[in-house]
Design a protein around this motif. Sequence first.
Motif, short mmCIF file in Angstrom:
data_model
loop_
_atom_site.label_atom_id
_atom_site.label_comp_id
_atom_site.label_asym_id
_atom_site.label_seq_id
_atom_site.Cartn_x
_atom_site.Cartn_y
_atom_site.Cartn_z
N GLY A 67 -4.09 0.53 -5.12
CA GLY A 67 -5.04 -0.12 -5.90
C GLY A 67 -4.61 -1.22 -6.08
O GLY A 67 -3.70 -1.88 -5.84
N SER A 118 -0.97 -10.78 -2.47
CA SER A 118 -1.21 -10.19 -0.82
C SER A 118 -2.49 -11.36 -0.32
O SER A 118 -3.51 -11.48 -1.31
CB SER A 118 -1.77 -8.90 -0.65
N MET A 188 0.16 -0.99 9.51
CA MET A 188 0.54 0.47 9.76
C MET A 188 -0.68 1.38 9.95
O MET A 188 -1.45 1.14 9.44
CB MET A 188 1.36 1.00 8.44
N1 SAM Z 1 -3.99 -4.34 -4.31
C1 SAM Z 1 -2.67 -4.73 -4.22
C2 SAM Z 1 -2.40 -5.99 -3.12
O1 SAM Z 1 -3.24 -5.78 -2.40
O2 SAM Z 1 -1.48 -6.23 -3.02
C3 SAM Z 1 -1.61 -3.69 -4.25
C4 SAM Z 1 -1.84 -2.61 -3.27
S1 SAM Z 1 -2.06 -2.96 -1.69
C5 SAM Z 1 -2.36 -1.29 -0.83
C6 SAM Z 1 -0.47 -3.36 -1.22
C7 SAM Z 1 -0.05 -3.84 0.21
O3 SAM Z 1 -0.43 -3.04 1.11
C8 SAM Z 1 -0.96 -5.09 0.49
O4 SAM Z 1 -0.20 -6.02 0.76
C9 SAM Z 1 -1.97 -4.64 1.73
O5 SAM Z 1 -2.15 -5.84 2.53
C10 SAM Z 1 -1.05 -3.66 2.19
N2 SAM Z 1 -1.73 -2.97 3.12
C11 SAM Z 1 -2.81 -2.31 3.05
N3 SAM Z 1 -2.94 -1.31 4.01
C12 SAM Z 1 -2.00 -1.46 5.05
C13 SAM Z 1 -1.67 -1.17 6.36
N4 SAM Z 1 -2.51 -0.32 6.84
N5 SAM Z 1 -0.61 -1.42 7.02
C14 SAM Z 1 0.08 -2.56 6.35
N6 SAM Z 1 0.02 -2.69 5.03
C15 SAM Z 1 -1.06 -2.59 4.48
#
Ligand code: SAM
Length: 324
Positions: A67, A118, A188
Motif C-alpha cells: 500500500g 516510485s 514480476m
Molecule cells: N505505494 C508505494 C510505492 O508505490 O512505492 C509502496 C508499495 S509498492 C507495492 C512498492 C513497489 O512495488 C513500487 O515501486 C511498485 O512500482 C512496485 N511494484 C508493484 N507491482 C510490481 C510488480 N508486479 N513487479 C515489480 N514491481 C512492482
Amino acid sequence: MIDSQGRTIDYLRISVTDRCNLRCVYCMPEEGIVPMAHNEILTYEELERICACAAKLGIRKLKLTGGEPLVRLGIVDLVRRLKAVEGIEQVTMTTNGVLLGEAASSLATAGLDGINVSIDTLDRQEFARITRRDELPQVLGGINSALEAGLRVKINCVPTRQADPDGLLKIAAIAKEKPVQVRFIEMMPIGLGERFEGLPEEKLKACMEERFGKLLPCSDRLGNGPAVYYSLKGFAGHIGFISAVTEKFCGGCNRVRLTASGFLKLCLHYDRGIDLRAPLRSGMDDIELLRLLERAIAQKPAAHHFEQAEVAHRELHSMAQIGG
Ligand code: SAM
Ligand code: SF4
C-alpha cells in the motif's frame, strides 16, 4: 540470522497498510481492493514489538512500505519509534510520493535514513494512465522536498515492454541533475503484474548507452539489496537495475516481509509464512515470539520460481497487499 541456505537475513520489509491513493495498473484494480478492517492491521505497538524481537535475531534494516505508507496516520511517529529500537541501524521507506511534499521534513527529523519514490514516467498524461490519478506534479514536488530535507533519495521505475524508451531516458536523466539513484525494476509476475511484460534490462541498457555513453559498473555498495549500479559520465547520481526474473538473485536474498495484517512472508513468490498477529494478541511473550520468528525465518525458501507457470503455494495477493 542465518537461514537454512546459509544466507544472512538482516532486512525486514514492513507493509503498514494495504490502502493506497493511486491505482497503478500493474498493482491495484481500478476499484481498489477491499481494505482490511482497522483492527486487522497491526498497531504501532505490535510492530515495535515484532521489530524489537527481529532485531535480537539480527534484523538491522527496516523498510516501511504498503500500500502507500504515507496514507497511514502517525507514520512519522512510527519511524521515530522504530529508529529507537535497539539493534535497528536503518529505517527507510518506499512511497509513491504523492504525500511526500508535506511529510519529507518531519520524516527526516524523525530519523528516516532514506526514501524510495516510485515513478514510471515524467509525462503527466502517461502518469495519469498508469496510476489512474493525475498526481505527477505532487510526486515531483515530493522528490524535491525530500532532497531539500536532506533525505537520501532513490527513484524506482517499473517499465513495461510498451514503455516509451525516450520517457525512460528522461527518468534516468533525473540522476544526471540530482544526486539520486534511479533504479529500473523488472516487472514480476505477482498479482496484476502477471498481465504485463517487463522491458528487458539489456534493451534498456542499450538505449541508455546510446544516449548517455558507456555505463560504468559501480564498485561502491550503494544499497541493501540486489540492485546492480552503474555510473555515467557527468551524472550526479547512479543508475541501477533490479531484475529478479531474468537475473535471479535468490542466493543472496537477505530479506523477509511482514504484511499489514501481521503475516511474516518468507519469499515474494509464495504464500508461505507465519501469522504473528494471533499469537501476539493472545498474549505470547517475547521469548516465544522470538522463537517463532526464528523457526519461520529458518524455513525461507531457497528461491522463487517465477519462470515456472505452475507452482504450488504461489502468492495470489497483489503487491499492494503484500508490500512490494
Ligand atoms: N505505494 C508505494 C510505492 O508505490 O512505492 C509502496 C508499495 S509498492 C507495492 C512498492 C513497489 O512495488 C513500487 O515501486 C511498485 O512500482 C512496485 N511494484 C508493484 N507491482 C510490481 C510488480 N508486479 N513487479 C515489480 N514491481 C512492482
Ligand atoms: Fe499504490 Fe504503490 Fe501499488 Fe501504485 S505500486 S498502486 S502506488 S501500492
